[in-house]
Design an enzyme around this catalytic site. Structure first.
Site, short mmCIF file in Angstrom:
data_model
loop_
_atom_site.label_atom_id
_atom_site.label_comp_id
_atom_site.label_asym_id
_atom_site.label_seq_id
_atom_site.Cartn_x
_atom_site.Cartn_y
_atom_site.Cartn_z
CG ASP A 104 43.05 31.51 4.76
OD1 ASP A 104 43.98 31.44 3.92
OD2 ASP A 104 41.89 31.85 4.47
CE LYS B 80 39.10 33.60 2.52
NZ LYS B 80 39.86 32.33 2.67
CE LYS C 272 39.03 33.51 6.20
NZ LYS C 272 39.48 32.09 6.07
#
Length: 250
Positions: A121, A214, A184
């Site tokens: 991430d 996400k 995300k």
């Protein structure tokens, strides 16, 4: 629901895990959760406890800082009796501000994968988003993508609380062009805020099911979790995992 061939039972990154959130069962929800502990003061003992919870709850992934990846990966193997890890391990790169040099982000990603992470991430350089410098964002995403093996899932953190919808759309396009598998919402550490339904809807519209979405940052209840799934999230980053799963029918 389409499943990820690399992770049996796990929805594929862009799969619509939320076609009928009202009927989503606890085990199905657990598989799209990144069970997260990123407080800078977190101890090794807390990471081990996080991983033990992950195994008991049946979550798909734990998300930890780079310094804790090796411990989390070892815990995953132990929980899976060294045959198949009980859960996958994600780590954060350029966290939480995104201001690391791209070469540092790439090396950080390489090291995390070497220690056992199979998901990364990364935080974009947020100033580039504020300047609408999408080419620079795409370039750094590409460099991180190329620094890790193809099987590693790359999620790109946009810090969407800072961005209008049109910038979210442009950032999503840069992430897709750079080779990411997910976009995300948030680190959860920025004072502007975490995930919002507005942002998730904009992200879902931008990636059109080609990438996963996400939602992370400030999701505390089962009702919130289901609302984000309905809005288009295909993965959730949670620290209140147990409380949220307790609110979902078995």
């Amino acid at each position: 629901m389409t499943t990820d061939p690399a992770v049996p039972g796990r929805p594929a990154p862009g799969a619509d895990a939320a076609q009928t959130p009202a009927t989503l069962r606890r085990g199905e929800l657990a598989k799209i959760i990144d069970h997260t502990l990123l407080r800078p003061e977190s101890t090794g003992e807390e990471i081990v406890a996080l991983c033990a919870d992950a195994a008991k709850l049946g979550v798909g992934t734990v998300c930890v800082a780079p310094t804790h990846v090796y411990l989390a990966a070892a815990s995953a193997r132990q929980a899976g009796r060294d045959v198949e890890p009980s859960f996958t391990v994600a780590s954060v790169i350029g966290f939480p501000h995104g201001t690391h040099l791209t070469v540092i982000k790439a090396e950080e990603a390489r090291r995390a994968v070497a220690d056992g992470a199979t998901e990364i991430d990364m935080v974009i350089d947020i100033a580039n988003a504020m300047d609408e410098n999408w080419r620079a964002i795409e370039t750094e995403i590409t460099e991180v993508r190329l620094s890790v093996p193809p099987h590693v899932i790359l999620k790109v953190i946009l810090e969407t609380a800072l961005l209008p919808d049109e910038s979210i759309t442009a950032a999503c396009r840069a992430a897709e062009s750079g080779g990411a598998e997910f976009v995300k919402t948030s680190t959860g550490f920025h004072p502007a805020g975490g995930a919002s339904l507005r942002a998730v809807r904009a992200m879902h519209a931008a990636v059109g099911g080609r990438l996963g979405v996400k939602a992370a940052g400030g999701i505390r209840t089962a009702q919130q979790a289901l609302a984000f799934i309905e809005a288009g999230a295909t993965r959730l980053g949670l620290s209140a995992t147990r409380d949220i799963l307790d609110g979902i029918p078995a």
